[in-house]
Motif scaffolding. Structure first.
Motif, mmCIF file in Angstrom:
data_model
loop_
_atom_site.group_PDB
_atom_site.id
_atom_site.type_symbol
_atom_site.label_atom_id
_atom_site.label_comp_id
_atom_site.label_asym_id
_atom_site.label_seq_id
_atom_site.Cartn_x
_atom_site.Cartn_y
_atom_site.Cartn_z
ATOM 1 N N ARG A 161 1.865 -7.732 -7.510
ATOM 2 C CA ARG A 161 1.217 -8.059 -6.421
ATOM 3 C C ARG A 161 2.222 -7.631 -5.166
ATOM 4 N NH1 ARG A 161 -1.378 -13.563 -7.718
ATOM 5 N NH2 ARG A 161 0.821 -13.938 -7.743
ATOM 6 N N PHE A 162 3.584 -7.719 -5.604
ATOM 7 C CA PHE A 162 4.410 -7.587 -4.476
ATOM 8 C C PHE A 162 5.508 -6.537 -4.509
ATOM 9 C CE2 PHE A 162 3.718 -12.102 -5.214
ATOM 10 C CZ PHE A 162 2.764 -12.482 -3.989
ATOM 11 N N VAL A 163 5.803 -6.028 -5.781
ATOM 12 C CA VAL A 163 6.723 -5.114 -5.980
ATOM 13 C C VAL A 163 6.045 -4.111 -7.079
ATOM 14 C CG1 VAL A 163 9.087 -4.554 -6.962
ATOM 15 C CG2 VAL A 163 8.487 -6.603 -5.802
ATOM 16 N N ASP A 164 6.006 -2.824 -6.750
ATOM 17 C CA ASP A 164 5.548 -1.990 -7.648
ATOM 18 C C ASP A 164 6.173 -1.798 -8.905
ATOM 19 O OD1 ASP A 164 3.542 -1.224 -5.871
ATOM 20 O OD2 ASP A 164 4.782 0.571 -5.070
ATOM 21 N N PHE A 165 7.721 -2.062 -9.130
ATOM 22 C CA PHE A 165 8.200 -1.962 -10.416
ATOM 23 C C PHE A 165 7.581 -2.801 -11.459
ATOM 24 C CE2 PHE A 165 11.609 -3.768 -13.075
ATOM 25 C CZ PHE A 165 12.110 -2.617 -13.618
ATOM 26 N N PHE A 166 7.010 -3.933 -10.959
ATOM 27 C CA PHE A 166 6.371 -4.913 -12.075
ATOM 28 C C PHE A 166 4.891 -4.464 -12.128
ATOM 29 C CE2 PHE A 166 9.949 -7.402 -9.891
ATOM 30 C CZ PHE A 166 10.640 -7.500 -10.950
ATOM 31 N N ARG A 167 4.327 -3.612 -11.556
ATOM 32 C CA ARG A 167 2.929 -3.221 -11.796
ATOM 33 C C ARG A 167 2.931 -2.211 -12.943
ATOM 34 N NH1 ARG A 167 1.465 -1.602 -6.595
ATOM 35 N NH2 ARG A 167 1.442 -3.581 -6.087
ATOM 36 N N PHE A 168 2.674 -2.926 -14.087
ATOM 37 C CA PHE A 168 2.571 -1.831 -15.305
ATOM 38 C C PHE A 168 1.638 -2.625 -16.312
ATOM 39 C CE2 PHE A 168 5.974 -4.403 -16.251
ATOM 40 C CZ PHE A 168 6.108 -4.654 -17.807
ATOM 41 N N ASP A 169 1.433 -1.926 -17.285
ATOM 42 C CA ASP A 169 0.442 -2.542 -18.352
ATOM 43 C C ASP A 169 1.510 -3.419 -19.462
ATOM 44 O OD1 ASP A 169 -1.202 -3.527 -20.140
ATOM 45 O OD2 ASP A 169 -1.439 -1.415 -21.217
#
Length: 184
Positions: free
Chosen positions: A48-56
């Protein structure tokens, strides 16, 4: 307590590691410990805060079992497979004693560095904080950690992994011979 087994020799452990890597490669999986931190952060909502952690993260949750296995394996090895602390070369023992580390050959890690008393000092806290940041930054910058590059990457003949592993070794030598004596 009587210890049940001796440590496995290289000719047993090595092929087991190679076989594991072959199976992972055939299944299209990559091995690495630092990716587990990314998965845990993603599970915790860091995406929710950092794109790097946005994955499946669900496709990588199998790798979390590696962490469970490492923790369980470390416990079993310490409790049942390790009759005594590893014996370190006497020259190294003398060098460590000049730095104030006298617990060599009596414990698995130097208690002067890794005891609760040492970690709860300002110096111990700062060392852990800076070291954690540097390890995290290094793993992110190198695109993986030592286990991912040295075991998985090298077994797949990846040149970037070879470069990363050489860098890890150079960094370790710089730490041991130049920085560590300044800290202690």
């Amino acid at each position: 307590m009587e210890y049940l087994y001796s440590p496995w020799p290289w000719y047993v452990a090595g092929p087991l590691i190679a076989g594991t890597m072959l199976l992972l490669t055939l299944m299209g999986k990559k091995f690495g410990m630092s990716s587990n931190l990314r998965t845990l952060c993603s599970i915790g909502g860091a995406g929710r805060f950092v794109d790097f952690f946005r994955f499946d993260w669900k496709k990588d949750q199998w790798n979390l079992w590696i962490v469970v296995g490492v923790i369980a394996g470390g416990f079993v090895a310490l409790q049942f497979l390790s009759p005594e602390a590893p014996q370190i070369n006497e020259d190294v023992v003398e060098q460590l004693e000049t730095l104030g580390i006298h617990s060599t050959n009596t414990s698995f890690v130097p208690t002067e560095l890794f005891s609760l008393d040492a970690l709860l000092t300002l110096k111990g806290f700062l060392i852990i904080l800076v070291a954690g940041f540097l390890v995290g930054f290094g793993a992110r910058y190198a695109g993986g950690c030592t286990s991912g590059h040295a075991i998985s990457g090298l077994s797949n003949f990846q040149v970037p992994s070879l470069i990363a592993v050489v860098g890890f070794f150079i960094g370790g030598l710089v730490m041991v011979h130049l920085i560590f004596p300044l800290l202690f």
